[in-house]
Write an enzyme that holds these catalytic residues in place. Structure first.
Site, PDB file in Angstrom:
ATOM      1  N   ARG A 149       0.813  -1.227   0.000  1.00 39.93           N
ATOM      2  CA  ARG A 149       0.000   0.000   0.000  1.00 39.93           C
ATOM      3  C   ARG A 149       0.842   1.271   0.000  1.00 39.93           C
ATOM      4  O   ARG A 149       0.328   2.353  -0.281  1.00 39.93           O
ATOM      5  CB  ARG A 149      -1.037  -0.045   1.127  1.00 39.93           C
ATOM      6  CG  ARG A 149      -2.207  -0.984   0.776  1.00 39.93           C
ATOM      7  CD  ARG A 149      -3.182  -1.118   1.907  1.00 39.93           C
ATOM      8  NE  ARG A 149      -2.578  -1.681   3.081  1.00 39.93           N
ATOM      9  CZ  ARG A 149      -2.359  -2.985   3.289  1.00 39.93           C
ATOM     10  NH1 ARG A 149      -2.747  -3.859   2.395  1.00 39.93           N
ATOM     11  NH2 ARG A 149      -1.781  -3.417   4.386  1.00 39.93           N
TER      12      ARG A 149
ATOM     13  N   GLU B 200       6.766 -11.288  14.327  1.00 39.39           N
ATOM     14  CA  GLU B 200       6.375 -12.006  15.542  1.00 39.39           C
ATOM     15  C   GLU B 200       6.621 -13.515  15.358  1.00 39.39           C
ATOM     16  O   GLU B 200       7.141 -14.186  16.229  1.00 39.39           O
ATOM     17  CB  GLU B 200       4.906 -11.720  15.825  1.00 39.39           C
ATOM     18  CG  GLU B 200       4.527 -11.998  17.252  1.00 39.39           C
ATOM     19  CD  GLU B 200       3.102 -11.591  17.531  1.00 39.39           C
ATOM     20  OE1 GLU B 200       2.545 -10.777  16.762  1.00 39.39           O
ATOM     21  OE2 GLU B 200       2.543 -12.103  18.515  1.00 39.39           O
TER      22      GLU B 200
HETATM   23  P1  AMP Z   1       4.340  -3.061  11.088  1.00 40.95           P
HETATM   24  O1  AMP Z   1       5.602  -3.597  10.509  1.00 40.95           O
HETATM   25  O2  AMP Z   1       3.788  -3.872  12.214  1.00 40.95           O
HETATM   26  O3  AMP Z   1       4.457  -1.583  11.450  1.00 40.95           O
HETATM   27  O4  AMP Z   1       3.235  -3.191   9.969  1.00 40.95           O
HETATM   28  C1  AMP Z   1       3.172  -2.295   8.968  1.00 40.95           C
HETATM   29  C2  AMP Z   1       2.732  -2.907   7.669  1.00 40.95           C
HETATM   30  O5  AMP Z   1       1.681  -3.837   7.830  1.00 40.95           O
HETATM   31  C3  AMP Z   1       2.221  -1.796   6.797  1.00 40.95           C
HETATM   32  O6  AMP Z   1       2.799  -1.986   5.529  1.00 40.95           O
HETATM   33  C4  AMP Z   1       0.727  -1.947   6.800  1.00 40.95           C
HETATM   34  O7  AMP Z   1       0.258  -1.889   5.502  1.00 40.95           O
HETATM   35  C5  AMP Z   1       0.435  -3.316   7.400  1.00 40.95           C
HETATM   36  N1  AMP Z   1      -0.449  -3.288   8.597  1.00 40.95           N
HETATM   37  C6  AMP Z   1      -0.105  -3.645   9.853  1.00 40.95           C
HETATM   38  N2  AMP Z   1      -1.141  -3.568  10.690  1.00 40.95           N
HETATM   39  C7  AMP Z   1      -2.184  -3.138   9.955  1.00 40.95           C
HETATM   40  C8  AMP Z   1      -3.562  -2.846  10.239  1.00 40.95           C
HETATM   41  N3  AMP Z   1      -4.085  -2.997  11.473  1.00 40.95           N
HETATM   42  N4  AMP Z   1      -4.335  -2.410   9.229  1.00 40.95           N
HETATM   43  C9  AMP Z   1      -3.829  -2.254   7.981  1.00 40.95           C
HETATM   44  N5  AMP Z   1      -2.563  -2.526   7.651  1.00 40.95           N
HETATM   45  C10 AMP Z   1      -1.742  -2.954   8.618  1.00 40.95           C
END
Ligand code: AMP
Length: 171
Positions: free
Chosen positions: A58, A95
């Site tokens: 995205r 995780e």
């Molecule tokens: P993180 O590495 O945990 O910060 O996750 C970020 C990536 O996962 C981003 O590229 C987001 O598109 C996706 N992502 C993680 N959690 C969500 C959520 N609750 N809703 C939508 N996209 C998420």
């Protein structure tokens, strides 16, 4: 403009317990999309950026729009095996298991000032990995811009020292 109402919560997607932030209603609304891109770009309008790095998938929606708005170039940060030429990669812990991000090895270098863009900052692992990757190519990171920050996950802590801007903060 309240763009928050156009970010839809989808419970238990892609797995039980996750509330997915669905941006497609916002993308469908031209005024909201315009506002979102402007708000993601504005803090960096005078930051002398020459490249926006957008993270698959995205970040490929907002990254090029922000790059266009700032009148700079775009570099895709991709999942492994998708880029055709020589790549530089970083592997980072999830995780459960690990993931890898890649860029073309000639995508940026010591002369580049880069803004990293994604849709959602959750735990911060993805953006921290993108930061490591861009820094490993000796480019300067001017900042990080996201549409939504899930503040309760405290992902910002993993991005220490980098200006991180979120348009919508969710507690
Ligand atoms: P993180 O590495 O945990 O910060 O996750 C970020 C990536 O996962 C981003 O590229 C987001 O598109 C996706 N992502 C993680 N959690 C969500 C959520 N609750 N809703 C939508 N996209 C998420």
């Amino acid at each position: 403009m309240d763009i928050h109402r156009l970010i839809r919560d989808v419970p238990d997607y892609p797995q039980p317990g996750i509330v997915f932030k669905d941006i497609t209603p916002l993308l469908a609304d031209s005024a909201a999309l315009h506002h979102a891109v402007e708000a993601m770009s504005a803090p960096f309008a005078h930051a002398n950026i020459d490249l926006v790095a957008g993270i698959e998938a995205r970040g490929f929606i907002f990254g090029p729009l922000v790059a266009r708005h700032l009148d700079v170039g775009f570099m895709p940060v991709r999942k492994p095996g998708k880029l055709p030429a020589d790549t530089t990669s970083v592997t980072y812990d999830l995780e459960y298991g690990s993931d890898t991000l890649e860029v073309h090895s000639d995508a940026c270098g010591p002369e580049s000032s880069v803004l990293i863009v994604d849709d959602v900052l959750a735990t911060g692992g993805t953006l921290a990995a993108a930061r490591t990757l861009v820094e490993s190519m000796e480019a300067s990171i001017v900042g990080i811009s996201v549409l939504v920050e899930l503040a309760f996950l405290e992902g910002r802590a993993k991005l220490d020292g980098i200006v991180t801007h979120a348009v919508v903060e969710v507690d």
